[in-house]
Scaffold this motif. Structure first.
Motif, PDB file in Angstrom:
ATOM      1  N   THR A 496       0.816  -1.213   0.000  1.00 32.73           N
ATOM      2  CA  THR A 496       0.000   0.000   0.000  1.00 32.73           C
ATOM      3  C   THR A 496       0.848   1.261   0.000  1.00 32.73           C
ATOM      4  OG1 THR A 496      -0.090  -0.439   2.367  1.00 32.73           O
ATOM      5  CG2 THR A 496      -2.050  -0.968   1.086  1.00 32.73           C
ATOM      6  N   THR A 497       2.151   1.099   0.108  1.00 27.44           N
ATOM      7  CA  THR A 497       3.059   2.262   0.145  1.00 27.44           C
ATOM      8  C   THR A 497       3.624   2.510  -1.249  1.00 27.44           C
ATOM      9  OG1 THR A 497       3.668   1.755   2.431  1.00 27.44           O
ATOM     10  CG2 THR A 497       5.235   3.091   1.173  1.00 27.44           C
ATOM     11  N   ASN A 498       3.693   3.775  -1.637  1.00 28.01           N
ATOM     12  CA  ASN A 498       4.327   4.098  -2.926  1.00 28.01           C
ATOM     13  C   ASN A 498       5.807   4.242  -2.669  1.00 28.01           C
ATOM     14  OD1 ASN A 498       2.316   4.216  -4.809  1.00 28.01           O
ATOM     15  ND2 ASN A 498       1.634   6.221  -4.124  1.00 28.01           N
ATOM     16  N   PHE A 499       6.601   3.489  -3.353  1.00 23.50           N
ATOM     17  CA  PHE A 499       8.040   3.588  -3.117  1.00 23.50           C
ATOM     18  C   PHE A 499       8.757   3.289  -4.414  1.00 23.50           C
ATOM     19  CE2 PHE A 499       6.617  -0.707  -2.363  1.00 23.50           C
ATOM     20  CZ  PHE A 499       7.606  -1.536  -2.867  1.00 23.50           C
ATOM     21  N   GLN A 500      10.016   3.710  -4.460  1.00 26.99           N
ATOM     22  CA  GLN A 500      10.815   3.453  -5.653  1.00 26.99           C
ATOM     23  C   GLN A 500      11.806   2.348  -5.311  1.00 26.99           C
ATOM     24  OE1 GLN A 500      13.492   6.560  -6.737  1.00 26.99           O
ATOM     25  NE2 GLN A 500      13.736   5.852  -8.824  1.00 26.99           N
ATOM     26  N   VAL A 501      12.064   1.468  -6.266  1.00 32.33           N
ATOM     27  CA  VAL A 501      12.987   0.360  -6.004  1.00 32.33           C
ATOM     28  C   VAL A 501      14.281   0.575  -6.769  1.00 32.33           C
ATOM     29  CG1 VAL A 501      13.326  -2.135  -6.231  1.00 32.33           C
ATOM     30  CG2 VAL A 501      11.050  -1.232  -5.758  1.00 32.33           C
ATOM     31  N   LYS A 502      15.417   0.302  -6.108  1.00 28.22           N
ATOM     32  CA  LYS A 502      16.704   0.329  -6.796  1.00 28.22           C
ATOM     33  C   LYS A 502      17.247  -1.086  -6.728  1.00 28.22           C
ATOM     34  CE  LYS A 502      17.747   5.102  -6.696  1.00 28.22           C
ATOM     35  NZ  LYS A 502      18.439   6.192  -6.006  1.00 28.22           N
ATOM     36  N   ASP A 503      17.366  -1.724  -7.883  1.00 24.95           N
ATOM     37  CA  ASP A 503      17.833  -3.109  -7.934  1.00 24.95           C
ATOM     38  C   ASP A 503      19.337  -3.163  -7.702  1.00 24.95           C
ATOM     39  OD1 ASP A 503      18.620  -5.668  -8.626  1.00 24.95           O
ATOM     40  OD2 ASP A 503      17.283  -5.820 -10.347  1.00 24.95           O
ATOM     41  N   GLN A 504      19.720  -3.799  -6.595  1.00 23.63           N
ATOM     42  CA  GLN A 504      21.147  -3.934  -6.303  1.00 23.63           C
ATOM     43  C   GLN A 504      21.513  -5.386  -6.033  1.00 23.63           C
ATOM     44  OE1 GLN A 504      22.185  -1.155  -3.182  1.00 23.63           O
ATOM     45  NE2 GLN A 504      21.847   0.610  -4.500  1.00 23.63           N
ATOM     46  N   PRO A 539       6.304 -12.567 -12.645  1.00 22.09           N
ATOM     47  CA  PRO A 539       7.515 -12.470 -13.472  1.00 22.09           C
ATOM     48  C   PRO A 539       7.538 -11.320 -14.460  1.00 22.09           C
ATOM     49  CG  PRO A 539       6.606 -14.707 -13.493  1.00 22.09           C
ATOM     50  CD  PRO A 539       5.585 -13.818 -12.867  1.00 22.09           C
ATOM     51  N   LEU A 540       6.379 -10.966 -15.026  1.00 20.84           N
ATOM     52  CA  LEU A 540       6.378  -9.905 -16.040  1.00 20.84           C
ATOM     53  C   LEU A 540       5.729  -8.616 -15.517  1.00 20.84           C
ATOM     54  CD1 LEU A 540       5.431 -11.885 -19.297  1.00 20.84           C
ATOM     55  CD2 LEU A 540       7.678 -11.503 -18.296  1.00 20.84           C
ATOM     56  N   ALA A 541       5.820  -8.394 -14.213  1.00 22.87           N
ATOM     57  CA  ALA A 541       5.154  -7.223 -13.624  1.00 22.87           C
ATOM     58  C   ALA A 541       5.542  -5.944 -14.343  1.00 22.87           C
ATOM     59  CB  ALA A 541       5.542  -7.105 -12.149  1.00 22.87           C
ATOM     60  N   THR A 542       4.573  -5.033 -14.432  1.00 20.67           N
ATOM     61  CA  THR A 542       4.827  -3.729 -15.048  1.00 20.67           C
ATOM     62  C   THR A 542       5.486  -2.845 -13.994  1.00 20.67           C
ATOM     63  OG1 THR A 542       2.764  -4.017 -16.249  1.00 20.67           O
ATOM     64  CG2 THR A 542       3.706  -1.813 -16.237  1.00 20.67           C
ATOM     65  N   LEU A 543       6.535  -2.129 -14.381  1.00 22.33           N
ATOM     66  CA  LEU A 543       7.208  -1.249 -13.422  1.00 22.33           C
ATOM     67  C   LEU A 543       6.747   0.186 -13.629  1.00 22.33           C
ATOM     68  CD1 LEU A 543      10.886  -2.558 -13.636  1.00 22.33           C
ATOM     69  CD2 LEU A 543       9.076  -3.232 -12.071  1.00 22.33           C
ATOM     70  N   PRO A 544       6.823   1.002 -12.576  1.00 21.72           N
ATOM     71  CA  PRO A 544       6.480   2.414 -12.761  1.00 21.72           C
ATOM     72  C   PRO A 544       7.505   3.073 -13.674  1.00 21.72           C
ATOM     73  CG  PRO A 544       7.156   1.966 -10.478  1.00 21.72           C
ATOM     74  CD  PRO A 544       7.137   0.656 -11.191  1.00 21.72           C
ATOM     75  N   PRO A 545       7.153   4.219 -14.244  1.00 15.95           N
ATOM     76  CA  PRO A 545       8.029   4.875 -15.222  1.00 15.95           C
ATOM     77  C   PRO A 545       9.399   5.244 -14.683  1.00 15.95           C
ATOM     78  CG  PRO A 545       5.886   6.002 -15.037  1.00 15.95           C
ATOM     79  CD  PRO A 545       5.878   4.905 -14.048  1.00 15.95           C
ATOM     80  N   ASP A 546       9.517   5.441 -13.355  1.00 17.17           N
ATOM     81  CA  ASP A 546      10.826   5.859 -12.828  1.00 17.17           C
ATOM     82  C   ASP A 546      11.735   4.679 -12.495  1.00 17.17           C
ATOM     83  OD1 ASP A 546       9.346   4.937 -10.725  1.00 17.17           O
ATOM     84  OD2 ASP A 546       9.799   6.595  -9.376  1.00 17.17           O
ATOM     85  N   GLU A 547      11.344   3.454 -12.883  1.00 15.87           N
ATOM     86  CA  GLU A 547      12.215   2.304 -12.635  1.00 15.87           C
ATOM     87  C   GLU A 547      12.591   1.670 -13.971  1.00 15.87           C
ATOM     88  OE1 GLU A 547      10.573  -0.376  -9.701  1.00 15.87           O
ATOM     89  OE2 GLU A 547       9.949   1.299  -8.437  1.00 15.87           O
ATOM     90  N   THR A 548      13.823   1.177 -14.033  1.00 12.45           N
ATOM     91  CA  THR A 548      14.317   0.611 -15.292  1.00 12.45           C
ATOM     92  C   THR A 548      13.860  -0.827 -15.476  1.00 12.45           C
ATOM     93  OG1 THR A 548      16.305   1.850 -14.751  1.00 12.45           O
ATOM     94  CG2 THR A 548      16.440   0.357 -16.629  1.00 12.45           C
ATOM     95  N   PRO A 549      13.290  -1.160 -16.632  1.00 12.48           N
ATOM     96  CA  PRO A 549      12.912  -2.556 -16.863  1.00 12.48           C
ATOM     97  C   PRO A 549      14.170  -3.419 -16.919  1.00 12.48           C
ATOM     98  CG  PRO A 549      12.413  -1.194 -18.783  1.00 12.48           C
ATOM     99  CD  PRO A 549      12.949  -0.277 -17.734  1.00 12.48           C
ATOM    100  N   PRO A 550      14.018  -4.723 -16.774  1.00 16.69           N
ATOM    101  CA  PRO A 550      15.203  -5.599 -16.774  1.00 16.69           C
ATOM    102  C   PRO A 550      16.010  -5.462 -18.068  1.00 16.69           C
ATOM    103  CG  PRO A 550      13.238  -6.811 -16.080  1.00 16.69           C
ATOM    104  CD  PRO A 550      12.773  -5.479 -16.570  1.00 16.69           C
ATOM    105  N   TYR A 551      17.331  -5.447 -17.915  1.00 12.71           N
ATOM    106  CA  TYR A 551      18.201  -5.354 -19.089  1.00 12.71           C
ATOM    107  C   TYR A 551      18.189  -6.678 -19.843  1.00 12.71           C
ATOM    108  CZ  TYR A 551      20.103  -1.063 -17.132  1.00 12.71           C
ATOM    109  OH  TYR A 551      20.247   0.212 -16.649  1.00 12.71           O
ATOM    110  N   LEU A 552      18.349  -6.580 -21.158  1.00  7.37           N
ATOM    111  CA  LEU A 552      18.385  -7.787 -21.985  1.00  7.37           C
ATOM    112  C   LEU A 552      19.853  -8.097 -22.312  1.00  7.37           C
ATOM    113  CD1 LEU A 552      16.917  -9.927 -23.652  1.00  7.37           C
ATOM    114  CD2 LEU A 552      16.711  -8.280 -25.501  1.00  7.37           C
TER     115      LEU A 552
END
Length: 1232
Positions: A496-504, A539-552
């Motif tokens: 329920t919280t809006n947050f940004q994720v940084k994949d590390q 697995p194919l969740a849509t990410l918010p615009p400020d997060e980078t989709p998985p690199y190919l």
């Protein structure tokens, strides 16, 4: 009943008058006050005579409420929140409470008990709201600074009591001490500590301490009716009385003050044992002992969900109105009070005072402060007159409780509302007394004679954990900073919280959420705790615009680097050794050579120097291009196809569905999914219509007009044409448009009512086989397929089977044909989406087999009407056609040694025990995986999981998407309970329960859920919480919402259907929940309820939600409720004209049209902001929610109330308070 009204107050906070008045109830003893008030507002006249003076023997007023200090000592685990259900041991220091000695025979007149039968007949607790003399409190200790939710302290005891009564316990701002608790400060005792008030030093206790042991739970509970049987009578809210939050085991030593005494943080009441300075701040364990039922702990300002904390310093809110909120919503009355809201005849006089929030006691003549002995609370205090304490202004004693509370200066809020927020009388919730005299006492106990109605024994809803408070605290604590995934085992913010994720290095919580981020090292610990170990993977969740989709990542012809033994893919967990020439797999420990082209040197820490340049070495989620080895038959796939199969039988044409689909497809075909928005989609399309026979259409670009071919031999389906059936949209646009124009005309006069269904799927499957590609079928179907054909069904709807052992057959497919067909579809990569438009039973359990086995979706529009349902259907169709998809997918979860994936839930097919096969996988679908131990784990290495999905993208590329997750392992149960995520646990338990319906009776499924939850909490209580009385319900901090959410699952239509819920709806919801992600299941089970009257048009944030209970609704408000499938706007009868004008364009409640499905377009900031909010809420959900306007007391209100999940439901579901009591009883049985 009137729900949330504040008893007459001018504003939510009016100062109580000297006497407590204004309780909208007949005098408490059954008679009304002489004073001349209308009965329902008669001041509380108390059971004067009936009250014996003096507490019941052995009864210490404090008994049922743990005192704060005590708890501190008791519950020290940071992660727990004791809810005080009950009695506790003797106060830690100081003499016993003064008032204890009063003798108040246990069940004084009439032996009324307050709850279910005693086990040991403990004594009852005094009413909560008894006036309590704040009298002597030693205020010297530090007390929490909170901005108190009350203004100045009440002047008189009564007020204080009242105030307490109204306090909202569960809600205040979080404090350092723990969630939801305000920091201790100077003027109040720290809330979260359970506080045992010791008596102030300064005043010696007046009356002797009782010597008898405290009440045992029994007293409070007489024979419990069975929880699941008929709804509890009023006398006992649940079989057992509220756990007082206190019921204690037999003879407990003296307990802390009764509620009504509200162990007011402001210092212990006089009669309490001396209490040297303020109690120590409590551990983070939320001691719900907190306010016992009635007593709010002041822990946080009442969030009362939506309200801001009260004014810091003004006059105190009327006490009994629990209204701590500015703003119009009065909070819920304390539970046990026969609530203001539920005004009803008060419990009978005999016995002791009502507890928890009961209306104030009558004031006995001559008594200034609260009457002494007769009130259960610490009347024994030496002086009834409260000394003026710091911070408390001395005020009139309760002099006679008369007159409505005076308005307080400076308060804002809605005007007083009459008696309850609702105009109409409503049966109180279990445990609340009935509304007006003479009204049926629904769940409440008998009115007059029964002295102890359960009302008194009821818990204050504000003293139990509030979902809204937890959600708001999480937003404050975790919503501002980005969530970085580099730390192993850290629990993410709530859904329920809006947050940004940084994949590390670990997958984002948008892709994987776990039930626990610290899992037991061995299976014995896991069995003991009963906490499910599972992950919900999207697995194919849509990410918010400020997060980078998985690199190919493309490794060329060699393909991805993998472990030789377990075949895990290269990831950040692999260890490079021997200078980078080999790597050791973290999953199976096997050592594998690094291919020459992938070699790289290591730095001084042993990491590859190119670590941060390669996504697979530094990120939690990424994709690999797959090579030919990963393709079927060793050849790259063709781009997928979409086939539209439209039912053109009489019902489908008449409802307007056929015309609508054809019209919409003309524009929708331009929006087929594509990888690159600049390039047109290479998905091909085909069209079929059907009733008893099938019509295929040749729409080849070279034709001037489409050609129709009819296949009437449905028993042996074949594709009548190869060339021209699947075409490229841009090339054949003219022919396709001509076809879509002609279909509605061709079948406009059809009289054919029968349909087939199995052959329709076979037709689409044959077309995909002929084209050698994967794809998706969109089937628009209206009725039970009774025409002679494979897969023919009969109407087997039989409500008589509901509740019997044969009920499970209703959820199972009636024929095996569709299971076989589903298997063929999966093998070809043929995903099926079904849009149903039924007017009667269509057997969703059987029709849904193919969609749910192929990764497809079911959409259901019962009694479809073009005018009102068009918007919802077309939006669902648009989203379904446009969303990103993967085809012909296989998912496998690998784990490190020690655990393995053993069970899977979702919409898919499995031909072996490890591979999840999905003909289609879209961005909304989840796969839930349960893990079990097969060996020991170590705390150093933790546990790893890797989810790999092989799929064909919509452009026809074969890809592998990899998600990695590492969690911690623990050898102490406390660490497990400190790192769980309740929303994910509920998502898993719901899916597990819903699947269990296929194999066992519903009652067994419900009982096993309750039992598992009780075991989880009992294990915590036994192994992690500090020792304390059995009467206390202690919940782990991160699981304190488990009971409320579990109750929502138990009350859901699938597990506990009302008479009006069809079998199709239950089957539909069962299939829907099986593939839901955590955010959707959270909203589905605990809907979001927003008070629009608090909407700030200048702000971008939403108003704080309120709890899902009728008592939280103010008749002067307008509320928006959404659960992912439904969207309601509820309009209170007394809503302000300006508010109505801004939303509906009319100032009159009577002129609002309840049949509107969209709000009028108005040129005012409020209307525009509200429309934006509705659009943003719809955008968050995978289904479009149709807007339904519900006017208070309108017939639709029953449907709306079904979603107020904290209340008792019409189908027999328990209220939150009652379920918590039941859960406490179950836990105690396990512990004993």
């Amino acid at each position: 009943m009137n729900v949330n009204q504040q008893p007459q107050m001018a504003s939510p906070y009016r100062q109580p008058q000297p006497g407590y008045q204004g309780y909208p109830q007949p005098g408490y003893g059954g008679g009304h006050m002489p004073a001349g008030y209308p009965a329902q507002n008669a001041p509380y006249n108390g059971p004067g005579s009936a009250y014996q003076q003096g507490p019941p023997q052995g009864y210490s007023p404090y008994a049922s409420f743990p005192s704060k200090t005590l708890t501190t000592n008791l519950v020290s685990d940071l992660s727990s929140s004791p809810l005080d259900l009950g009695m506790r041991g003797p106060p830690t220091s100081g003499a016993p409470p003064v008032s204890a000695a009063q003798n108040y025979s246990q069940f004084a007149q009439g032996d009324a008990q307050n709850g279910p039968p005693p086990m040991g007949a403990p004594q009852q607790r005094p009413p909560v709201s008894q006036p309590y003399t704040p009298g002597v409190m030693n205020m010297s200790g530090p007390q929490p600074p909170y901005s108190q939710p009350f203004g100045a302290p009440p002047a008189s005891m009564q007020q204080m009591t009242n105030q307490m009564a109204s306090m909202q316990v569960g809600s205040t701002a979080p404090s350092p001490a723990g969630t939801g608790y305000a920091p201790p400060s100077v003027s109040q005792a720290p809330v979260s500590a359970a506080y045992t008030p010791a008596a102030p030093h300064t005043f010696p206790p007046t009356s002797a301490a009782p010597t008898q042991p405290l009440l045992t739970e029994g007293a409070a509970q007489t024979a419990p009716p069975s929880y699941y049987g008929s709804p509890p009578t009023a006398q006992q809210p649940f079989q057992n009385a509220p756990p007082s939050f206190s019921a204690a085991g037999p003879t407990q030593p003296q307990a802390p003050p009764p509620v009504s005494q509200h162990s007011y943080p402001q210092g212990p009441p006089v009669s309490q044992p001396p209490f040297s300075t303020a109690p120590p701040p409590g551990p983070r364990t939320q001691s719900y002992d907190g306010p016992p039922p009635g007593q709010p702990s002041f822990q946080r300002p009442p969030l009362s969900t939506s309200q801001p904390p009260m004014f810091p310093g003004g006059p105190p809110p009327p006490t009994s109105t629990p209204s701590q909120m500015p703003g119009g919503m009065p909070p819920q009355p304390p539970v046990s009070q026969p609530s203001l809201y539920h005004s009803g005849p008060p419990p009978a006089t005999s016995g002791f005072p009502p507890q928890g929030g009961a209306p104030p006691r009558p004031h006995l003549p001559g008594m200034q402060g609260p009457p002494m002995g007769s009130q259960g609370p610490p009347m024994a205090q030496a002086n009834h007159v409260p000394p003026s304490q710091p911070g408390m202004s001395p005020g009139p004693h309760n002099a006679g409780m008369s007159g409505p509370p005076q308005p307080q200066p400076g308060m804002q809020g809605y005007p007083p509302q009459q008696n309850g927020a609702f105009g109409q009388v409503r049966g109180p919730q279990p445990g609340y007394a009935a509304p007006y005299a003479g009204q049926p006492n629904y769940g409440a106990g008998p009115t007059a004679p029964a002295p102890a109605q359960s009302a008194p024994k009821r818990l204050d809803p504000d003293s139990i954990p509030s979902p809204i408070q937890v959600i708001e605290d999480d937003k404050v604590n975790k919503g501002s900073e980005p969530f970085t995934t580099g730390v192993r085992g850290q629990a993410p913010p709530l859904v329920t919280t809006n947050f940004q994720v940084k994949d590390q290095g670990n997958a984002s919580p948008r892709y994987i959420r776990c039930t626990a981020y610290n899992i037991p090292c061995n299976s014995d610990m896991a069995k003991q705790s009963q906490v499910p170990l599972a992950a919900v993977i999207k697995p194919l969740a849509t990410l918010p615009p400020d997060e980078t989709p998985p690199y190919l990542v493309d490794h060329g012809e060699t393909g991805p680097i993998r472990c030789n033994r377990c075949k895990a893919y290269m990831c950040p967990f692999m260890h490079f050794i021997e200078g980078g020439r080999r790597f050791q797999c973290s999953f199976c420990n096997c050592v594998t050579e690094v291919p020459p082209h992938y070699f790289q040197h290591l730095d001084h820490t042993g990491k590859r120097v190119d670590c941060y340049e390669r996504p697979e070495l530094s990120m939690g989620s990424y994709e690999f291009m797959a090579t030919m080895d990963y393709c079927k038959n060793n050849k790259f796939p063709q781009p997928p196809a979409y086939i539209f199969l439209i039912d053109v039988s009489y019902n489908a044409v008449k409802s307007g569905m056929v015309g609508m689909v054809c019209q919409e497809l003309k524009t929708l075909l331009d929006y087929l999914p594509r990888e690159n928005p600049e390039v047109e989609s290479n998905i091909r399309v085909g069209f079929v219509t059907y009733n008893k026979v099938l019509h295929f259409y040749n729409v080849k670009a070279s034709l001037a007009q489409p050609q129709m071919m009819v296949v009437s031999d449905v028993a042996d389906m074949f594709l009548p044409l190869l060339d021209g059936f699947l075409v490229n949209v841009s090339e054949s646009r003219m022919v396709i448009e001509s076809l879509l124009d002609q279909i509605p005309e061709m079948f406009a006069d059809t009289r054919e009512t029968e349909t087939v269904y199995g052959p329709v799927i076979q037709a689409g499957l044959e077309a995909l086989k002929a084209a050698d590609c994967a794809g998706k079928l969109f089937i628009f179907h209206s009725s039970l397929p009774i025409a002679e054909a494979p897969g023919k069904l009969k109407n087997r709807e039989d409500k008589k089977l509901v509740g019997t052992d044969k009920e499970k057959s209703l959820f199972q497919p009636q024929v095996g044909f569709y299971n076989t067909l589903a298997k063929e579809c999966v093998a070809q990569g043929c995903c099926v989406d079904l849009f149903l438009f039924p007017n009667q039973y269509v057997d969703v359990a059987t029709l849904g087999v193919v969609p749910t086995s192929t990764g497809g979706s079911i959409y259901k529009y019962t009694y479809f009407q073009a005018a009102s349902d068009q918007e919802r259907f077309l939006n669902d169709l648009r989203r379904d056609v446009q969303k990103q998809m993967g085809f012909d997918a296989v998912l496998r979860v690998r784990t490190s040694t020690g655990i393995r994936a053993t069970d899977f839930f979702g919409s898919f097919y499995m031909s072996n025990t490890t591979d999840v096969e999905l003909a289609g996988l879209d961005c909304d679908k989840t796969v839930t995986v349960e893990f079990r131990h097969d060996d020991k784990l170590s705390e150093e290495t933790g546990a790893l999981m890797q989810c790999a999905v092989l799929y064909t993208s919509c452009s026809g590329q074969r890809r592998l998407r990899i998600h990695n997750m590492a969690v911690n392992c623990c050898s102490q149960l406390a660490d497990l309970y400190r790192n769980c995520e309740t929303d994910t646990i509920i998502n898993f338990l719901a899916k597990y329960a819903y699947r269990s319906l296929l194999s066992g009776p519903t009652k067994n499924v419900r009982d096993s859920l309750v039992n598992q939850c009780a075991q989880i909490l009992a294990c915590y209580r036994k192994n992690c919480a500090s020792p304390s009385s059995a009467g206390q319900l202690i919940l782990p901090e991160c699981m304190k919402l488990l009971p409320v959410y579990l109750n929502c699952v138990l009350k859901s239509d699938v597990l506990q259907p009302g008479a009006d819920v069809s079998l199709d709806d239950r089957a539909y919801l069962r299939q829907l929940v099986s593939a839901m992600d955590v955010a959707e299941s959270h909203a589905f089970f605990y809907p979001r309820l927003l008070p629009l009257q608090k909407l700030d048009v200048e702000s971008t944030s939403l108003p704080v939600a309120v709890r899902d209970s009728e008592e939280r609704l103010s008749r002067g408000g307008v509320y928006l409720l959404e659960n992912g499938l439904n969207l309601f706007i509820w309009v209170g009868m007394n809503a302000q004209q300006e508010l109505l004008q801004n939303i509906f364009g009319t100032t009159s409640f009577s002129q609002i049209d309840p049949s509107m499905t969209s709000l009028p377009v108005l040129d005012n900031p409020f209307s525009k902001r509200l429309k934006e909010i509705i659009e943003s809420i719809r955008a968050q959900r995978s289904r479009y929610m149709k807007l339904i306007v519900v006017k208070q007391e309108d017939k639709l209100e029953l449907i709306f109330k079904h979603f107020l999940v904290e209340d008792k439901s019409n189908n027999g579901g328990a209220s939150y308070v009652d379920f918590l009591c039941h859960m406490h009883k179950e836990i105690r049985q396990l512990l004993s």
